[in-house]
Write an enzyme that holds these catalytic residues in place. Structure first.
Site, PDB file in Angstrom:
ATOM      1  N   THR A  82      30.778 -25.687  34.046  1.00 60.01           N
ATOM      2  CA  THR A  82      31.047 -24.188  34.132  1.00 60.01           C
ATOM      3  C   THR A  82      32.044 -23.606  33.045  1.00 60.01           C
ATOM      4  OG1 THR A  82      32.936 -24.519  35.647  1.00 60.01           O
ATOM      5  CG2 THR A  82      30.622 -24.152  36.799  1.00 60.01           C
ATOM      6  N   SER A 110      31.757 -28.963  30.941  1.00 59.25           N
ATOM      7  CA  SER A 110      31.076 -28.040  29.948  1.00 59.25           C
ATOM      8  C   SER A 110      31.599 -28.437  28.404  1.00 59.25           C
ATOM      9  CB  SER A 110      31.182 -26.638  30.284  1.00 59.25           C
ATOM     10  OG  SER A 110      30.818 -25.946  29.284  1.00 59.25           O
ATOM     11  N   TYR A 135      25.057 -29.430  24.251  1.00 55.38           N
ATOM     12  CA  TYR A 135      23.845 -28.843  23.682  1.00 55.38           C
ATOM     13  C   TYR A 135      23.736 -29.706  22.369  1.00 55.38           C
ATOM     14  CZ  TYR A 135      24.749 -24.635  26.635  1.00 55.38           C
ATOM     15  OH  TYR A 135      25.159 -23.834  27.654  1.00 55.38           O
ATOM     16  N   THR A 161      21.785 -29.591  27.744  1.00 56.46           N
ATOM     17  CA  THR A 161      21.261 -28.387  28.028  1.00 56.46           C
ATOM     18  C   THR A 161      20.256 -28.035  27.383  1.00 56.46           C
ATOM     19  OG1 THR A 161      23.527 -27.636  29.274  1.00 56.46           O
ATOM     20  CG2 THR A 161      21.847 -26.177  28.950  1.00 56.46           C
ATOM     21  N   LYS A 247      19.300 -31.296  31.314  1.00 58.80           N
ATOM     22  CA  LYS A 247      19.592 -30.038  32.406  1.00 58.80           C
ATOM     23  C   LYS A 247      18.767 -28.687  31.693  1.00 58.80           C
ATOM     24  CE  LYS A 247      23.500 -27.365  33.947  1.00 58.80           C
ATOM     25  NZ  LYS A 247      22.937 -25.951  33.323  1.00 58.80           N
ATOM     26  N   HIS A 271      19.826 -22.186  34.935  1.00 62.01           N
ATOM     27  CA  HIS A 271      21.121 -22.049  34.310  1.00 62.01           C
ATOM     28  C   HIS A 271      21.876 -20.876  34.969  1.00 62.01           C
ATOM     29  CE1 HIS A 271      22.727 -22.472  30.018  1.00 62.01           C
ATOM     30  NE2 HIS A 271      23.652 -21.687  30.349  1.00 62.01           N
ATOM     31  N   ARG A 274      21.440 -17.122  34.197  1.00 61.59           N
ATOM     32  CA  ARG A 274      22.065 -16.572  33.159  1.00 61.59           C
ATOM     33  C   ARG A 274      21.187 -16.773  31.872  1.00 61.59           C
ATOM     34  NH1 ARG A 274      27.818 -16.673  35.170  1.00 61.59           N
ATOM     35  NH2 ARG A 274      28.570 -16.510  33.096  1.00 61.59           N
ATOM     36  N   GLY A 305      21.800 -21.744  43.465  1.00 63.36           N
ATOM     37  CA  GLY A 305      21.725 -21.121  44.822  1.00 63.36           C
ATOM     38  C   GLY A 305      22.254 -22.116  45.985  1.00 63.36           C
ATOM     39  N   GLY A 326      28.163 -24.578  40.681  1.00 62.73           N
ATOM     40  CA  GLY A 326      28.754 -24.043  39.481  1.00 62.73           C
ATOM     41  C   GLY A 326      29.730 -22.815  40.161  1.00 62.73           C
ATOM     42  N   ARG A 327      28.975 -21.808  40.522  1.00 60.35           N
ATOM     43  CA  ARG A 327      29.730 -20.650  40.906  1.00 60.35           C
ATOM     44  C   ARG A 327      30.574 -20.908  42.365  1.00 60.35           C
ATOM     45  NH1 ARG A 327      25.053 -17.892  39.274  1.00 60.35           N
ATOM     46  NH2 ARG A 327      25.227 -16.316  37.796  1.00 60.35           N
TER      47      ARG A 327
END
Length: 382
Positions: A82, A110, A135, A161, A247, A271, A274, A305, A326-327
């Protein structure tokens, strides 16, 4: 004390929006692109599945222990990579690493967070389980910086990712946040990108706002979003013996290609809604991806979710080995600091334990497709 992740989310929102200095952080956490369709569907997808419990099957002792890439974890819930924690806590991503370690689960660091990987490893327990996300950067030295530090620190995998060749410019406004997040100031933004425009990077002592960081043409923006391919992944695979997890896979064809390439794991992910709006909810494509690689040793995980222990069990029943949040981790940090992250993990663990017992499952190995049914089986179209 908050007893659900949704309640922690509500309290986190109230807390951040009371202070104009950090109100933009809430907006940043809640960003989704386009019409927010993928973000919304990722939450709704779990509601489309119903439990079908096994009666007279549960035992008093419930074990949620499982393994990821051969490493034991106390529950099949990890913390996803995150960005944004630095605006909430001075130790940024290290708060998640410590919380994951206490919960005896894993955390993914991250590559574009606010904490250099070398600093992260000094702030977290050395016996914790960590993976490093990256990445396939334009300048390979950035990727190697992350990989070499991960190897030295004992990380167990590299998470690549693969769903972000460009930045999605359309930030959804429907029921979404304002653009106050652009004014958030980060001390060392995207701290693990050490080379830009071919030159070694110098960090500003004053920090950098998101608006400056992601401006069109900005060196950091160009480095973060780049068109990688399978040749780049082959190069990375040749550079390390660490397991590679892809990912951002949301199709069976991509999963089969990844499996044939030799990746150790696939993280089914959109993602967080996003990037490309309109891709399926991760849970919706999870079964077909699991089926696509069923004759391989590739492990399948998912994020997107997950808000309850019920959600976790549904994902496991549909074939995920573990899920990532994450969130919710950011909600916990915003609500009550590092202790709030502990609370989120504890809530999910307790809810999962209860749901497993009610479904007649005493161990993770007993969880399978037989305990869930899609709502269309009960309400077929006429």
């Amino acid at each position: 004390m908050a007893s659900t992740v949704d309640e922690i989310k509500r309290l986190a929102k109230e807390k951040l929006l009371r202070d104009e200095k950090v109100a933009g952080v809430w907006d940043f956490i809640q960003i989704a692109t386009g019409d927010r369709h993928t973000y919304d569907e990722s939450l709704r997808a779990f509601k489309r599945w119903r439990f079908q419990p096994r009666i007279l099957s549960a035992r008093p002792s419930i074990s949620m222990w499982t393994t990821v890439l051969g490493e034991p974890i106390s529950m099949p819930v990890g913390i996803a990579p995150t960005v944004g924690s630095a605006a909430l806590h001075g130790d940024a991503e290290a708060t998640f690493g410590r919380a994951a370690s206490r919960a005896k689960t894993l955390m993914v660091l991250s590559s574009v967070g606010d904490l250099p990987i070398e600093t992260f490893v000094k702030k977290v327990p050395q016996d914790g389980l960590y993976w490093a996300q990256t990445y396939l950067f334009r300048d390979r030295r950035n990727t190697l910086h992350i990989v070499r530090n991960a190897e030295r620190a004992g990380f167990k995998a590299i998470v690549v990712t693969v769903d972000s060749p460009v930045e999605h410019k359309s930030v959804g406004s429907k029921n979404g946040p304002t653009r106050r997040y652009l004014d958030i100031l980060f001390r060392t933004p995207v701290a693990n990108i050490r080379f830009m425009d071919g030159q070694e990077r110098e960090f500003s002592k004053e920090g950098t706002t998101l608006a400056e960081l992601w401006a069109d043409g900005a060196a950091c923006h160009k480095e973060s979003f780049c068109f990688a391919n399978w040749d780049e992944l082959a190069w990375l695979k040749s550079q390390t013996k660490l397991a590679i997890v892809l990912k951002g896979v949301v199709s069976a064809d991509s999963a089969r290609q990844a499996a044939s390439f030799g990746v150790a794991g696939i993280l089914v992910s959109a993602h967080g809604g996003r990037q490309l709006d309109g891709v399926p909810a991760p849970l919706d494509v999870l079964p077909e991806i699991v089926h696509a690689v069923k004759d391989t040793n590739v492990e399948i995980y998912m994020d997107g979710g997950v808000r309850t222990g019920n959600d976790v069990l549904k994902a496991l029943a549909l074939g995920a080995r573990a899920v990532f949040i994450g969130r919710p981790a950011l909600y916990g940090l915003a609500y009550n600091g590092e202790e709030g992250v502990d609370q989120v993990l504890n809530i999910l663990k307790e809810e999962l334990s209860i749901t497993m017992a009610l479904c007649g499952c005493s161990t993770i190995s007993e969880v399978d497709r037989s305990i869930v049914r899609h709502e269309t089986e009960f309400h077929p179209k006429l």
